[in-house]
Design a protein around this motif. Sequence first.
Motif, mmCIF file in Angstrom:
data_model
loop_
_atom_site.group_PDB
_atom_site.id
_atom_site.type_symbol
_atom_site.label_atom_id
_atom_site.label_comp_id
_atom_site.label_asym_id
_atom_site.label_seq_id
_atom_site.Cartn_x
_atom_site.Cartn_y
_atom_site.Cartn_z
ATOM 1 N N LYS A 76 -7.859 44.009 85.752
ATOM 2 C CA LYS A 76 -8.609 44.821 84.783
ATOM 3 C C LYS A 76 -7.820 45.000 83.492
ATOM 4 O O LYS A 76 -8.359 44.845 82.388
ATOM 5 N N ALA A 77 -6.528 45.340 83.634
ATOM 6 C CA ALA A 77 -5.702 45.551 82.446
ATOM 7 C C ALA A 77 -5.541 44.258 81.651
ATOM 8 O O ALA A 77 -5.530 44.272 80.414
ATOM 9 N N THR A 107 3.703 42.593 82.624
ATOM 10 C CA THR A 107 3.519 44.001 82.271
ATOM 11 C C THR A 107 2.357 44.608 83.046
ATOM 12 O O THR A 107 2.448 45.740 83.539
ATOM 13 N N CYS A 108 1.258 43.863 83.164
ATOM 14 C CA CYS A 108 0.106 44.349 83.936
ATOM 15 C C CYS A 108 0.502 44.623 85.383
ATOM 16 O O CYS A 108 0.146 45.671 85.945
ATOM 17 N N ILE A 109 1.238 43.717 85.986
ATOM 18 C CA ILE A 109 1.626 43.871 87.391
ATOM 19 C C ILE A 109 2.600 45.034 87.569
ATOM 20 O O ILE A 109 2.429 45.883 88.460
ATOM 21 N N SER A 110 3.636 45.079 86.730
ATOM 22 C CA SER A 110 4.665 46.110 86.901
ATOM 23 C C SER A 110 4.115 47.513 86.668
ATOM 24 O O SER A 110 4.412 48.445 87.440
ATOM 25 N N PHE A 111 3.286 47.693 85.650
ATOM 26 C CA PHE A 111 2.759 49.026 85.387
ATOM 27 C C PHE A 111 1.604 49.384 86.333
ATOM 28 O O PHE A 111 1.331 50.566 86.545
ATOM 29 N N SER A 112 0.951 48.376 86.897
ATOM 30 C CA SER A 112 -0.013 48.667 87.956
ATOM 31 C C SER A 112 0.720 49.169 89.204
ATOM 32 O O SER A 112 0.225 50.054 89.909
ATOM 33 N N LEU A 113 1.887 48.611 89.468
ATOM 34 C CA LEU A 113 2.712 49.115 90.575
ATOM 35 C C LEU A 113 3.127 50.563 90.320
ATOM 36 O O LEU A 113 3.107 51.393 91.233
ATOM 37 N N SER A 124 -2.321 49.586 75.196
ATOM 38 C CA SER A 124 -3.555 49.582 75.986
ATOM 39 C C SER A 124 -3.319 49.046 77.386
ATOM 40 O O SER A 124 -3.838 49.589 78.369
ATOM 41 N N VAL A 125 -2.538 47.984 77.503
ATOM 42 C CA VAL A 125 -2.303 47.364 78.804
ATOM 43 C C VAL A 125 -1.559 48.311 79.736
ATOM 44 O O VAL A 125 -1.897 48.444 80.919
ATOM 45 N N MET A 126 -0.547 48.981 79.224
ATOM 46 C CA MET A 126 0.225 49.892 80.068
ATOM 47 C C MET A 126 -0.631 51.058 80.545
ATOM 48 O O MET A 126 -0.613 51.409 81.735
#
Length: 253
Positions: free
Chosen positions: A113-114, A146-152, A67-69
Amino acid sequence: MNGHAIWTMYRHEMARFNRTLGQSLLSPVLSTSLYFVVFGAALGSRIDEVEGVAYGAFIVPGLVMLSVMTQSISNASFGIYFPKFIGTIYEHLSAPVSFLEIVIGYVGAAATKALIVGLIILGTAFFFVDLTILHPAAMLAFLLLTCISFSLLGFIIGLWAQNFEQLQLVPLLIITPLVFLGGSFYSITMLPPIWQTVSLFNPVVYLISGFRWAFFGQSDIAVGWSLAAIALFTMACVSVVAWIFRTGWRLRD
């Protein structure tokens, strides 16, 4: 660092999230509940434990990561694509703000949000399984990274996409299969040796393995390798974003 500009972009993106709060939160929670019913109840009745952990609890880190990704990518990609679509991206490019400030504003909002969705799903899991988190600080650290890296990554997809269909292309055809094949619902040690080797080339394996270690104190991959993988992935995404803003690729077309 223009803090006022960062806060303005961040607040604008969070306001859009607040306007669709029910949809943004209800859909992931319902999906997670269905996963627990299907995988936890159906498969859990046939698989008692995996590496000494009840199967229902074992799949929680994978469900949260899934879900987070997906939420990180979708929020960040749409957040930056929509200004491109309506043309307001040029106001950002002409304003006295650096690309780093734009990235912090948009990626920060998407990661927030994630993170909220991930924590709500984690809270939902406690209603279905008996869950203990051995390393809560490490769990939050992995979740935030994980939230930061996949938001990037989502930010890059939003800059790359030329239509709304392309926004869904990478998450559906690449990210979701990698998550399902990354040990979300099983341990890679359960696979034949050849497939265990193949799995090591899936970057999502390292993320889920490190996140699962924070819960149960055991993982398929050493925690150090998991941290190195997510740090390398984050730096690669930052480098790509910097190159895009420096060259104007897909920004000035």
